[in-house]
Design an enzyme around this catalytic site. Structure first.
Site, mmCIF file in Angstrom:
data_model
loop_
_atom_site.group_PDB
_atom_site.id
_atom_site.type_symbol
_atom_site.label_atom_id
_atom_site.label_comp_id
_atom_site.label_asym_id
_atom_site.label_seq_id
_atom_site.Cartn_x
_atom_site.Cartn_y
_atom_site.Cartn_z
ATOM 1 N N SER A 102 22.286 52.795 37.063
ATOM 2 C CA SER A 102 23.653 53.165 36.690
ATOM 3 C C SER A 102 24.474 51.973 36.174
ATOM 4 O O SER A 102 25.539 52.167 35.598
ATOM 5 C CB SER A 102 24.374 53.821 37.864
ATOM 6 O OG SER A 102 24.288 53.005 39.007
ATOM 7 N N ASP B 97 33.487 52.294 46.204
ATOM 8 C CA ASP B 97 32.436 51.839 45.289
ATOM 9 C C ASP B 97 32.727 50.404 44.846
ATOM 10 O O ASP B 97 33.577 50.167 43.988
ATOM 11 C CB ASP B 97 32.364 52.786 44.083
ATOM 12 C CG ASP B 97 31.251 52.393 43.104
ATOM 13 O OD1 ASP B 97 30.581 51.363 43.327
ATOM 14 O OD2 ASP B 97 31.076 53.117 42.105
ATOM 15 N N HIS C 180 29.698 49.584 41.091
ATOM 16 C CA HIS C 180 29.933 49.837 39.658
ATOM 17 C C HIS C 180 31.246 49.180 39.230
ATOM 18 O O HIS C 180 31.914 48.532 40.036
ATOM 19 C CB HIS C 180 29.972 51.342 39.398
ATOM 20 C CG HIS C 180 28.688 52.024 39.781
ATOM 21 N ND1 HIS C 180 28.544 52.736 40.942
ATOM 22 C CD2 HIS C 180 27.494 52.045 39.168
ATOM 23 C CE1 HIS C 180 27.294 53.188 41.025
ATOM 24 N NE2 HIS C 180 26.636 52.779 39.966
#
Ligand code: NAG
Length: 374
Positions: free
Chosen positions: A129, A350, A353
């Protein structure tokens, strides 16, 4: 995620044993020869320095009023997990930071120039990702340069694409978090450290941008395999840095066997850091949550993650020139650039990311600068 002291010790021992004759009976001849060979200067240097002597990756973050390069609300390609403004991130200073190398200026990103240079070409991001993050960033940067150009957009689990039809430029994303194969067998999902069947889909590209690391650390429910296979032997588990080293070595062989450097430019997207452990930047009670400014200066107090050693080691042995986008340290300084709680997909915090617009735009700017010198 903790690869602290012992992770480094295990990896160091592993590399030492591999280079010594103790292990020769267990190694294939070619592997042993490669382990003692001198690093390939050409591919090492390419990632470190430009012809004019400027290291693009050594520098600091400065505020640039002309940033960000686009507004997420006008980019049709952003996943909700990266769209921090849409999901309520209250601060916006993080959007304004621009990377300034110490010894040269980073060329300003010129999307029209990129589209013209890449006319008729295919660019593929391959990995996890973090590849998705960088692919969506580049798609948005190009779209912002030609907002009225015709595009087509396909978002799927394995292969996704954005096509700038007026220019014939195709940006592809191939999802394969470990680069090596996972094969479903009767015994379960087998992570095959010496196999890259999936690589067939990466042939015929003009630019390939690879990345892998984060999934190698996953355990429990987020581990995507049940057994690891190395040669003829299967394991329940092994040291994850060693597994990464073996898998990435297989990838390096794939590149040497399958990439024609006169046709395809190869990048490796360096290790993308996380900010779950505030002790790395001397704030032990914190993670990326609530961080609104980068660290000042050029040094990250926590040092480089050990996976960086693995990447350097493997890249030094590849014969085909692979340009290392050495983004680890500059990204480590950006503890402010993660979605944290402002993500439309991730529950919790998170710190892995990156918001878009944001840090991956700089990775793409650096790739653009690198391409200009090739
Ligand atoms: C992005 O565009 C929207 C809609 O025009 C606007 O409300 C918002 O302030 C813009 N965001 C930034 C960071 O400029």
């Amino acid at each position: 995620m903790g690869f602290g002291f012992w992770g480094r010790v295990i990896l160091a021992l592993f590399l030492l044993l591999q280079a010594s004759s103790l292990w020769l009976p267990f190694l294939q001849q070619a592997e042993a020869a490669a382990a003692t060979a001198k690093p390939n200067k050409r591919s090492m240097l390419k990632g470190r320095k430009q012809a004019n002597g400027c290291n693009l990756f050594q520098g600091r973050w400065v505020i640039d009023p002309s940033f960000p390069l686009y507004n997420s609300s006008s980019c049709p390609f952003i996943d909700s997990e990266f769209d921090c403004q849409k999901y309520g991130r209250p601060d916006s200073l993080y959007l304004k930071y621009s990377w300034r190398p110490d010894s040269c200026n980073l060329p300003r990103f010129d999307g029209v120039d990129v589209l013209k240079r890449w006319s008729g070409k295919k660019i593929m991001f391959v990995g996890d990702s973090l590849s998705l993050n960088m692919w969506e960033s580049l798609s948005c940067m190009l779209h912002a340069s030609v907002p009225d150009a015709k595009t087509s957009f396909l978002r799927r689990d394995s292969i996704s694409s954005v096509v700038f039809q007026d220019y014939g430029v195709t940006l592809l994303l191939y999802r394969t978090p470990y680069l090596v194969d996972i094969v479903k067998e009767d015994v379960g999902r087998v992570l095959k450290l010496d196999s890259i069947q999936a690589g067939k889909a990466w042939l015929g590209m003009d630019v390939l941008v690879f990345n892998s690391w984060h999934w190698w650390t996953h355990k429990g429910d987020s581990q995507a395999w049940d057994l690891i296979q190395d040669g003829a032997t299967r394991y329940q588990d092994m040291d994850r840095l060693v597994a990464f080293y073996k898998g990435l070595t297989t990838w390096g062989r794939w590149v040497d066997l399958n990439v024609d450097p006169t046709k395809t430019k190869v990048f490796f997207q360096g290790i993308s850091p996380t900010h779950y452990l505030g002790k790395e930047w001397n704030q032990p009670k914190k993670n990326c949550n609530g961080e609104s400014e980068p660290l000042a200066g050029s040094m990250y107090p926590g040092g480089a993650p050990p996976a960086v050693d693995v990447v350097n080691r493997v890249l030094s042995r590849i014969k085909v020139p692979v340009y290392l986008l050495d983004i680890t340290t500059l990204s480590q300084l950006r503890k402010d650039a993660h979605p944290a709680g402002y993500s439309g997909e991730h529950s919790g915090t998170d710190c892995s990311h990156w918001c878009l617009p944001g840090l991956p735009d700089t990775w793409n700017q650096l790739m653009y600068a690198a391409l200009l010198t090739m």
